[in-house]
Design a protein around this motif. Structure first.
Motif, mmCIF file in Angstrom:
data_model
loop_
_atom_site.group_PDB
_atom_site.id
_atom_site.type_symbol
_atom_site.label_atom_id
_atom_site.label_comp_id
_atom_site.label_asym_id
_atom_site.label_seq_id
_atom_site.Cartn_x
_atom_site.Cartn_y
_atom_site.Cartn_z
ATOM 1 N N SER A 1 0.852 -1.190 0.000
ATOM 2 C CA SER A 1 0.000 0.000 0.000
ATOM 3 C C SER A 1 0.883 1.234 0.000
ATOM 4 C CB SER A 1 -0.934 0.015 1.216
ATOM 5 O OG SER A 1 -0.177 -0.037 2.409
ATOM 6 N N ARG A 2 0.265 2.379 -0.293
ATOM 7 C CA ARG A 2 0.989 3.647 -0.298
ATOM 8 C C ARG A 2 0.055 4.787 0.078
ATOM 9 N NH1 ARG A 2 3.827 5.244 -5.264
ATOM 10 N NH2 ARG A 2 4.432 3.032 -5.407
ATOM 11 N N ALA A 3 0.653 5.861 0.593
ATOM 12 C CA ALA A 3 -0.102 7.062 0.966
ATOM 13 C C ALA A 3 0.865 8.239 0.930
ATOM 14 C CB ALA A 3 -0.729 6.920 2.346
ATOM 15 N N GLY A 4 0.325 9.458 1.063
ATOM 16 C CA GLY A 4 1.171 10.653 1.030
ATOM 17 C C GLY A 4 0.511 11.779 0.277
ATOM 18 N N ARG A 5 1.134 12.943 0.362
ATOM 19 C CA ARG A 5 0.511 14.143 -0.205
ATOM 20 C C ARG A 5 0.804 14.346 -1.687
ATOM 21 N NH1 ARG A 5 0.625 18.819 4.512
ATOM 22 N NH2 ARG A 5 -0.358 17.537 6.131
ATOM 23 N N VAL A 6 1.774 13.645 -2.234
ATOM 24 C CA VAL A 6 2.006 13.764 -3.675
ATOM 25 C C VAL A 6 1.198 12.716 -4.440
ATOM 26 C CG1 VAL A 6 4.309 14.716 -3.349
ATOM 27 C CG2 VAL A 6 4.030 12.255 -3.587
ATOM 28 N N ASP B 1 -4.199 4.300 -0.597
ATOM 29 C CA ASP B 1 -4.882 3.159 0.015
ATOM 30 C C ASP B 1 -5.585 3.528 1.308
ATOM 31 O OD1 ASP B 1 -4.093 0.677 -1.631
ATOM 32 O OD2 ASP B 1 -2.209 1.747 -1.387
ATOM 33 N N SER B 2 -5.525 4.808 1.703
ATOM 34 C CA SER B 2 -6.231 5.268 2.902
ATOM 35 C C SER B 2 -6.742 6.673 2.635
ATOM 36 C CB SER B 2 -5.306 5.266 4.121
ATOM 37 O OG SER B 2 -5.949 5.846 5.230
ATOM 38 N N VAL B 3 -8.035 6.898 2.854
ATOM 39 C CA VAL B 3 -8.629 8.212 2.601
ATOM 40 C C VAL B 3 -8.604 9.076 3.852
ATOM 41 C CG1 VAL B 3 -10.139 7.337 0.783
ATOM 42 C CG2 VAL B 3 -10.927 7.320 3.153
ATOM 43 N N GLY C 1 -1.652 6.892 6.950
ATOM 44 C CA GLY C 1 -1.743 5.540 7.495
ATOM 45 C C GLY C 1 -1.804 4.515 6.375
ATOM 46 N N LEU C 2 -1.160 3.364 6.600
ATOM 47 C CA LEU C 2 -1.123 2.292 5.607
ATOM 48 C C LEU C 2 -1.837 1.073 6.177
ATOM 49 C CD1 LEU C 2 2.605 2.745 4.575
ATOM 50 C CD2 LEU C 2 0.594 3.517 3.319
ATOM 51 N N PRO C 3 -2.955 0.662 5.595
ATOM 52 C CA PRO C 3 -3.696 -0.489 6.124
ATOM 53 C C PRO C 3 -2.935 -1.792 5.883
ATOM 54 C CG PRO C 3 -4.658 0.255 4.063
ATOM 55 C CD PRO C 3 -3.582 1.237 4.404
ATOM 56 N N LEU C 4 -3.080 -2.697 6.826
ATOM 57 C CA LEU C 4 -2.396 -3.983 6.726
ATOM 58 C C LEU C 4 -3.281 -5.058 7.375
ATOM 59 C CD1 LEU C 4 0.188 -5.489 5.905
ATOM 60 C CD2 LEU C 4 1.108 -4.977 8.177
ATOM 61 N N ALA C 5 -3.601 -6.088 6.599
ATOM 62 C CA ALA C 5 -4.398 -7.223 7.103
ATOM 63 C C ALA C 5 -3.441 -8.348 7.483
ATOM 64 C CB ALA C 5 -5.388 -7.690 6.052
ATOM 65 N N LEU C 6 -3.435 -8.730 8.752
ATOM 66 C CA LEU C 6 -2.518 -9.747 9.264
ATOM 67 C C LEU C 6 -3.251 -11.069 9.445
ATOM 68 C CD1 LEU C 6 -0.586 -7.673 11.976
ATOM 69 C CD2 LEU C 6 0.183 -8.280 9.670
#
Length: 585
Positions: free
Chosen positions: A139-144, A151-153, A158-163
């Motif tokens: 997943s990825r996130a950031g302002r650019v 992957d997170s609105v 934050g980067l979601p992760l299913a364990l």
């Protein structure tokens, strides 16, 4: 007293400088909570219970000095030992920070977690998982990154992760484009991350709405006084609004603006510096510093010059030259507080709430600046409030601005009440002046009637005594003629005793004797009195805009001499008469 406050300010500044200076010397390895070389890798275990909602991200770190190391070559790099606090040195714009960590799900069910950060500004954060010797992007996130591609609105990064239940899994995290000096990483449950994001969103929205409301109220109130009052304060509130709007990421959330930190950070620093300058200027206006001795005016001039210089440095290079701006952001309210205390001792009514606003601003900014420069380690958190309190930067900033604006609105109300009282006093004085003028007119009418009666008696006496042996007083008529002659030549600055005598066809000696008998004054005093009354009439009729224009129209060559004579004659300077009349209008 002032010397004591200056010493306190210096000690506080030194305490802020000293701690970050030591922090800057720490490398990424020095920040690490080192483990023995033969210890197994740190593995995160989230139980999923209410008492285990967040942990510091204990990870190994690698700082890519060029930002060119990619997923295909990161496995061969040497990482620093694990950092147990979740606190890492932030990369500058040309660098990238890699974190390596392991997570295991000890429960029998799938767990949803987030890899997140206490800080707000990141250009790009990418999460990879190591599988069979290669990295797979998760997943990825950031302002650019455009909101639809992340992957997170959530407004927080934050980067979601299913364990899935099973063996430990190894992950890599690549971080670029941040402004704060450190990065505080954490593993957080999905529920806690959702609550934290909601609270952060509400705090930001309410704060922006509060600033906008205060700005509107200040414009409404200040416009009733003078534009110089609301110009600086409106600029100050605008800078607060724009700084928070950009810093909290609303450009990306609302308008899909994907500008990197290297572009947006100088803009936020510029708004911060401009806000400080506006703060200094509206305090100068409210504290009436322009009427103080030169030393206080020079203090504000010097402080404004320093703010302009440090703001320019911060805009040019926020990552290396912003420290002076951050310090002046905290120090300037302390300096203004010294001036406010001086004004309290001088008896200025609005100085008390202004001092309260500066104390609130200084206290909140101290917490915010200290939390920005010296972040604390993350401990276990059971609720969203634990997360917020773990990094009180936003809370300190919000508390500083809310406290400052509330006290400042109180100061504004004091100024408004004071000016309303002055206006009421001016109305009463003008009404008294009107009654006085009416009384003078009545007296003048009565005097004219008496003069006519005397003239009629004089004519009757002359008819009975054609040789003029009975000398009846006619000096009052002579005074009227002299007054008319002076008014006819009132604008002529060279019109003096000699010209007055010539216009009345008498000698200067005769002129002096007859005016003395009629008014008890010398010819020069009579001329001066007529000119001053003429100037007074010009002010009442609002014929001219400045004291100099009125002085010259009344035949005075020296404005300062005119002001002095006017004050002696009417008990107030001409400038006050002009301002009182216009305030009433």
């Amino acid at each position: 007293m002032i010397r004591t406050y200056v010493i306190v300010c210096v000690l506080l500044v030194f305490s802020i400088i000293a701690v970050p200076a030591g922090a800057e010397e720490r490398s990424g390895q020095a920040l690490a909570c080192l483990t023995p070389e033969d210890a197994p890798p740190v593995v995160h275990r989230l139980s999923g219970t209410s008492d285990d909602q967040m942990q510091a991200l204990r990870a190994e770190a690698f700082l890519d000095p060029t930002g060119t190391v990619g997923p295909d070559s990161i496995l061969s790099q040497s990482f620093y030992p694990p950092n147990c606090s979740g606190l890492f040195d932030a990369p500058v714009p040309s660098q990238a920070l890699w974190l390596r960590f392991s997570i295991v799900n000890p429960s029998a069910e799938e767990q949803d977690v987030f890899i997140t950060f206490i800080e707000k500004i990141f250009d790009e954060v990418v999460l990879f998982e190591e599988r069979d010797g290669t990295l797979v992007e998760m997943s990825r996130a950031g302002r650019v990154i455009r909101p639809e591609d992340t992957d997170s609105v959530a407004i927080r990064t934050g980067l979601p992760l299913a364990l899935q239940p099973g063996d430990p899994r190894v992950f890599y995290l690549r971080i670029t484009g941040t402004f704060e000096p450190t990065i505080t990483a954490a593993i957080m449950s999905a529920d806690l991350f959702s609550d934290w994001t909601t609270v952060t969103l509400l705090m930001t929205v309410l704060f922006l709405a509060y600033v906008a409301t205060i700005a509107l109220l200040s414009l409404i109130v200040f416009r009733q006084i003078h534009r110089r009052f609301y110009q600086y304060y409106a600029l100050y509130l605008l800078c607060l609004f724009m700084f928070t709007f950009i810093y909290d990421g609303w450009l990306n959330e609302l308008f899909d603006v994907t500008l990197p930190a290297v572009t947006l950070t100088p803009i936020t620093e510029g708004f911060a510096g401009l806000g400080i300058l506006a703060n200094v200027q509206y305090c100068r206006v409210l504290l009436n510093v322009d009427a103080d001795p030169r030393i206080w005016r020079r203090l504000f001039q010097s402080l404004s010059a320093v703010i302009v210089v440090v703001t320019a440095l911060a805009v040019m290079d926020p990552w290396h030259l912003a420290m002076p701006l951050h310090l002046i952001y905290f120090v300037s309210p302390l300096i203004l507080l010294v001036v406010a205390i001086h004004k309290i001792r001088a008896g200025l009514p609005q100085a008390w709430p202004i001092a309260g606003s500066l104390i609130a601003l200084s206290g909140g900014l101290f917490v915010a600046v200290y939390a920005f420069l010296v972040p604390v380690d993350i401990t276990l958190a059971n609720s969203v409030f634990d997360v917020v309190l773990a990094r009180p930067l936003s809370l300190g900033y919000i508390a500083a601005i809310v406290g400052e604006t509330l006290f400042m609105m109180l100061a504004i109300s004091v100024v408004v009440r004071s000016m309303q009282a002055e206006r009421r006093s001016a109305v009463v004085e003008l009404a008294a002046l009107g009654r006085h003028i009416k009384y003078i007119e009545e007296q003048r009418t009565q005097t004219e009637r008496t003069t006519m009666a005397r003239l009629e008696a004089l004519e009757a006496a002359l008819a009975d005594d054609p040789d003029g042996k009975q000398h009846l007083p006619i000096n009052r008529q002579f005074l009227e003629r002299a007054t008319e002659s002076i008014l006819d030549n009132v604008a002529d600055q060279s019109f003096g005793v000699e010209k007055l005598a010539a216009s009345l066809a008498v000698s200067q000696k005769t002129l002096g004797r007859r005016l003395k008998e009629a008014s008890g004054q010398s010819p020069a005093s009579v001329i001066r009195s007529v000119r001053l009354n003429f100037a007074r009439n010009l002010i009442l009729l609002d014929q001219y805009n400045t004291v100099a224009e009125i002085a010259h129209a009344a035949g005075f060559s020296s404005v300062s001499n005119f002001a002095k004579l006017y004050r002696q004659e009417f008990g107030e300077p001409p400038s006050k008469s002009i301002s009182m009349l216009r305030n009433i209008q």
